[in-house]
Design a protein around this motif. Structure first.
Motif, PDB file in Angstrom:
ATOM      1  N   ALA A  31      28.809  16.941 -18.297  1.00 32.64           N
ATOM      2  CA  ALA A  31      28.815  15.574 -17.771  1.00 32.64           C
ATOM      3  C   ALA A  31      28.073  14.698 -18.769  1.00 32.64           C
ATOM      4  O   ALA A  31      27.248  15.175 -19.550  1.00 32.64           O
ATOM      5  CB  ALA A  31      28.116  15.544 -16.422  1.00 32.64           C
ATOM      6  N   THR A  32      28.395  13.411 -18.744  1.00 31.37           N
ATOM      7  CA  THR A  32      27.616  12.494 -19.582  1.00 31.37           C
ATOM      8  C   THR A  32      26.796  11.583 -18.685  1.00 31.37           C
ATOM      9  O   THR A  32      27.177  11.281 -17.551  1.00 31.37           O
ATOM     10  CB  THR A  32      28.511  11.616 -20.477  1.00 31.37           C
ATOM     11  N   LEU A  33      25.665  11.173 -19.216  1.00 32.37           N
ATOM     12  CA  LEU A  33      24.782  10.257 -18.500  1.00 32.37           C
ATOM     13  C   LEU A  33      24.434   9.129 -19.467  1.00 32.37           C
ATOM     14  O   LEU A  33      23.881   9.381 -20.541  1.00 32.37           O
ATOM     15  CB  LEU A  33      23.518  11.004 -18.068  1.00 32.37           C
ATOM     16  N   ALA A  34      24.794   7.921 -19.085  1.00 37.12           N
ATOM     17  CA  ALA A  34      24.519   6.759 -19.944  1.00 37.12           C
ATOM     18  C   ALA A  34      23.422   5.924 -19.299  1.00 37.12           C
ATOM     19  O   ALA A  34      23.525   5.545 -18.129  1.00 37.12           O
ATOM     20  CB  ALA A  34      25.782   5.935 -20.131  1.00 37.12           C
ATOM     21  N   VAL A  35      22.381   5.662 -20.070  1.00 38.32           N
ATOM     22  CA  VAL A  35      21.229   4.917 -19.551  1.00 38.32           C
ATOM     23  C   VAL A  35      21.122   3.602 -20.317  1.00 38.32           C
ATOM     24  O   VAL A  35      20.967   3.596 -21.546  1.00 38.32           O
ATOM     25  CB  VAL A  35      19.926   5.730 -19.710  1.00 38.32           C
ATOM     26  N   GLU A  36      21.247   2.500 -19.573  1.00 35.80           N
ATOM     27  CA  GLU A  36      21.079   1.179 -20.169  1.00 35.80           C
ATOM     28  C   GLU A  36      19.849   0.528 -19.568  1.00 35.80           C
ATOM     29  O   GLU A  36      19.562   0.704 -18.377  1.00 35.80           O
ATOM     30  CB  GLU A  36      22.310   0.308 -19.900  1.00 35.80           C
ATOM     31  N   GLY A  37      19.137  -0.220 -20.381  1.00 35.15           N
ATOM     32  CA  GLY A  37      17.929  -0.866 -19.884  1.00 35.15           C
ATOM     33  C   GLY A  37      17.725  -2.232 -20.492  1.00 35.15           C
ATOM     34  O   GLY A  37      18.122  -2.488 -21.632  1.00 35.15           O
ATOM     35  N   THR A  38      17.145  -3.096 -19.700  1.00 36.00           N
ATOM     36  CA  THR A  38      16.684  -4.390 -20.203  1.00 36.00           C
ATOM     37  C   THR A  38      15.268  -4.608 -19.693  1.00 36.00           C
ATOM     38  O   THR A  38      14.871  -4.035 -18.675  1.00 36.00           O
ATOM     39  CB  THR A  38      17.572  -5.561 -19.725  1.00 36.00           C
ATOM     40  N   VAL A  39      14.522  -5.413 -20.425  1.00 40.77           N
ATOM     41  CA  VAL A  39      13.158  -5.731 -19.990  1.00 40.77           C
ATOM     42  C   VAL A  39      13.261  -6.846 -18.957  1.00 40.77           C
ATOM     43  O   VAL A  39      13.748  -7.935 -19.249  1.00 40.77           O
ATOM     44  CB  VAL A  39      12.283  -6.158 -21.181  1.00 40.77           C
ATOM     45  N   LYS A  40      12.821  -6.511 -17.752  1.00 38.85           N
ATOM     46  CA  LYS A  40      12.961  -7.459 -16.656  1.00 38.85           C
ATOM     47  C   LYS A  40      11.767  -8.407 -16.624  1.00 38.85           C
ATOM     48  O   LYS A  40      11.909  -9.596 -16.343  1.00 38.85           O
ATOM     49  CB  LYS A  40      13.031  -6.639 -15.362  1.00 38.85           C
ATOM     50  N   VAL A  77       5.068  -3.614 -18.141  1.00 41.76           N
ATOM     51  CA  VAL A  77       6.459  -3.945 -18.430  1.00 41.76           C
ATOM     52  C   VAL A  77       7.340  -3.302 -17.370  1.00 41.76           C
ATOM     53  O   VAL A  77       7.223  -2.095 -17.111  1.00 41.76           O
ATOM     54  CB  VAL A  77       6.861  -3.403 -19.826  1.00 41.76           C
ATOM     55  N   THR A  78       8.176  -4.094 -16.737  1.00 37.10           N
ATOM     56  CA  THR A  78       9.134  -3.566 -15.764  1.00 37.10           C
ATOM     57  C   THR A  78      10.522  -3.594 -16.383  1.00 37.10           C
ATOM     58  O   THR A  78      10.936  -4.619 -16.936  1.00 37.10           O
ATOM     59  CB  THR A  78       9.123  -4.410 -14.476  1.00 37.10           C
ATOM     60  N   LEU A  79      11.198  -2.446 -16.325  1.00 35.86           N
ATOM     61  CA  LEU A  79      12.543  -2.351 -16.888  1.00 35.86           C
ATOM     62  C   LEU A  79      13.588  -2.397 -15.781  1.00 35.86           C
ATOM     63  O   LEU A  79      13.378  -1.849 -14.696  1.00 35.86           O
ATOM     64  CB  LEU A  79      12.715  -1.031 -17.656  1.00 35.86           C
ATOM     65  N   ALA A  80      14.702  -3.057 -16.064  1.00 37.84           N
ATOM     66  CA  ALA A  80      15.886  -2.965 -15.210  1.00 37.84           C
ATOM     67  C   ALA A  80      16.785  -1.912 -15.839  1.00 37.84           C
ATOM     68  O   ALA A  80      16.983  -1.910 -17.053  1.00 37.84           O
ATOM     69  CB  ALA A  80      16.596  -4.306 -15.144  1.00 37.84           C
ATOM     70  N   LEU A  81      17.306  -1.018 -15.023  1.00 33.06           N
ATOM     71  CA  LEU A  81      18.047   0.123 -15.545  1.00 33.06           C
ATOM     72  C   LEU A  81      19.423   0.217 -14.902  1.00 33.06           C
ATOM     73  O   LEU A  81      19.607  -0.158 -13.735  1.00 33.06           O
ATOM     74  CB  LEU A  81      17.282   1.422 -15.245  1.00 33.06           C
ATOM     75  N   PRO A 100      16.938   1.872  -9.477  1.00 34.00           N
ATOM     76  CA  PRO A 100      16.044   2.578 -10.401  1.00 34.00           C
ATOM     77  C   PRO A 100      14.904   1.650 -10.809  1.00 34.00           C
ATOM     78  O   PRO A 100      15.100   0.442 -10.959  1.00 34.00           O
ATOM     79  CB  PRO A 100      16.943   2.896 -11.602  1.00 34.00           C
ATOM     80  N   ARG A 101      13.737   2.215 -10.961  1.00 37.53           N
ATOM     81  CA  ARG A 101      12.568   1.396 -11.289  1.00 37.53           C
ATOM     82  C   ARG A 101      11.698   2.149 -12.285  1.00 37.53           C
ATOM     83  O   ARG A 101      11.378   3.323 -12.087  1.00 37.53           O
ATOM     84  CB  ARG A 101      11.787   1.110 -10.011  1.00 37.53           C
ATOM     85  N   ALA A 102      11.330   1.467 -13.352  1.00 34.23           N
ATOM     86  CA  ALA A 102      10.386   2.025 -14.319  1.00 34.23           C
ATOM     87  C   ALA A 102       9.408   0.934 -14.699  1.00 34.23           C
ATOM     88  O   ALA A 102       9.809  -0.169 -15.068  1.00 34.23           O
ATOM     89  CB  ALA A 102      11.119   2.537 -15.558  1.00 34.23           C
ATOM     90  N   VAL A 103       8.128   1.236 -14.556  1.00 37.71           N
ATOM     91  CA  VAL A 103       7.063   0.306 -14.943  1.00 37.71           C
ATOM     92  C   VAL A 103       6.160   1.028 -15.935  1.00 37.71           C
ATOM     93  O   VAL A 103       5.735   2.169 -15.682  1.00 37.71           O
ATOM     94  CB  VAL A 103       6.249  -0.170 -13.716  1.00 37.71           C
TER      95      VAL A 103
END
Lengths: 132, 140
Positions: free
Chosen positions: B93-102, B109-113, B126-129
């Protein structure tokens, strides 16, 4: 078998502390495809211990692991994990909701170090259902 | 990388997940749920086939985040597993991860994913800080 709503508030400690050894961390990082130059502890590493606490919960309530699907997982960290940490976890059942075909169990696992200081908190949603 | 600013688009990262990867992840994590190994068991509980551990998917997102930020300290990481990542026996399977700095505020820094397998969005909310040290590794 439905999961009883009266489990809310019950707590289930992981049976043993987790020693964060360089070897375990290396194996976990390698399973995520990190190359050998990566020498931090991956942020999702505490799932190893949270999983033990979840297994203790499933064993206590006689729920089969293969009927559980992970619905949601979130971690908040007080500090980064470090090699040499000795971590303990206790899972608390926060919510049980029945959706008819499945039960949705909300849990929180506090992960503390050898001094009892909170290192991170994992909240998870476990979906129990499906099949016979 | 240079200092992160709100609106920055981070380079897309694509990972492959094979059945062998599921075995390795099960060993390393201790999660030996057979729905990640055994087609028959997976189908018996209503899944379309063997699926990746949600935490393998989230772990790969954690890896993407660490690669984008040069290993910045993670303060929060999480998601809903809204659609399974089905891993066929014969092809990864493939997994594509896109992110922008929210958002960048108070050293965090909070990322939008956006995380997909094929065309299917597999993570919800999804949430990454990350904590960024002004003189630290996120500048690397």
């Amino acid at each position: 078998m439905p999961v009883a709503a009266d489990l809310v508030g019950r707590s289930y400690p992981a049976p043993a502390p987790l020693e964060v050894t360089a070897e375990r961390v290396r194996a976990f990082a390698a399973a995520l495809g990190h190359d050998s130059s990566y020498d931090d502890v991956p942020p999702t590493f505490p799932i190893v211990l949270a999983f033990d606490a979840m297994q203790a919960f499933l064993d206590a309530e006689q729920v089969d692991l293969h009927r559980i699907v992970h619905g949601e997982q979130r971690f908040t960290y007080e500090r980064p994990l470090r090699v040499g940490d000795r971590l303990s976890a206790t899972l608390v059942v926060r919510t049980v909701r029945s959706l008819g075909v499945a039960d949705v169990i909300g849990t929180a696992s506090e992960i503390v170090d050898a001094d009892g200081a909170l290192v991170c908190t994992g909240t998870a949603t476990l979906v129990h259902g499906g099949g016979e | 990388m240079s200092r992160l600013s709100a609106g920055d688009v981070l380079p897309r990262q694509v990972f492959e997940i094979s059945r062998a990867d599921l075995v390795a992840y099960a060993e390393a994590s201790g999660d030996h749920n057979p729905i990640h190994q055994d087609e028959e068991v997976a189908r018996s509980v209503g899944l379309p086939g063997v699926i990746a551990h949600g935490m393998l998917t989230l772990g790969l997102v954690g890896r993407a985040v660490q690669e984008w930020t040069g290993g910045a300290e993670v303060v929060e990481l999480g998601a809903k597993f809204v659609s399974p990542v089905v891993v066929p026996a014969d092809a990864p399977a493939t997994l594509a991860v896109e992110g922008t700095v929210k958002d960048v505020a108070d050293g965090l820094v909070t990322l939008a994913l956006d995380v997909r397998s094929g065309d299917t969005k597999v993570l919800g909310m999804p949430r990454a800080v990350l904590r960024v040290d002004p003189a630290g590794r996120s500048e690397g």
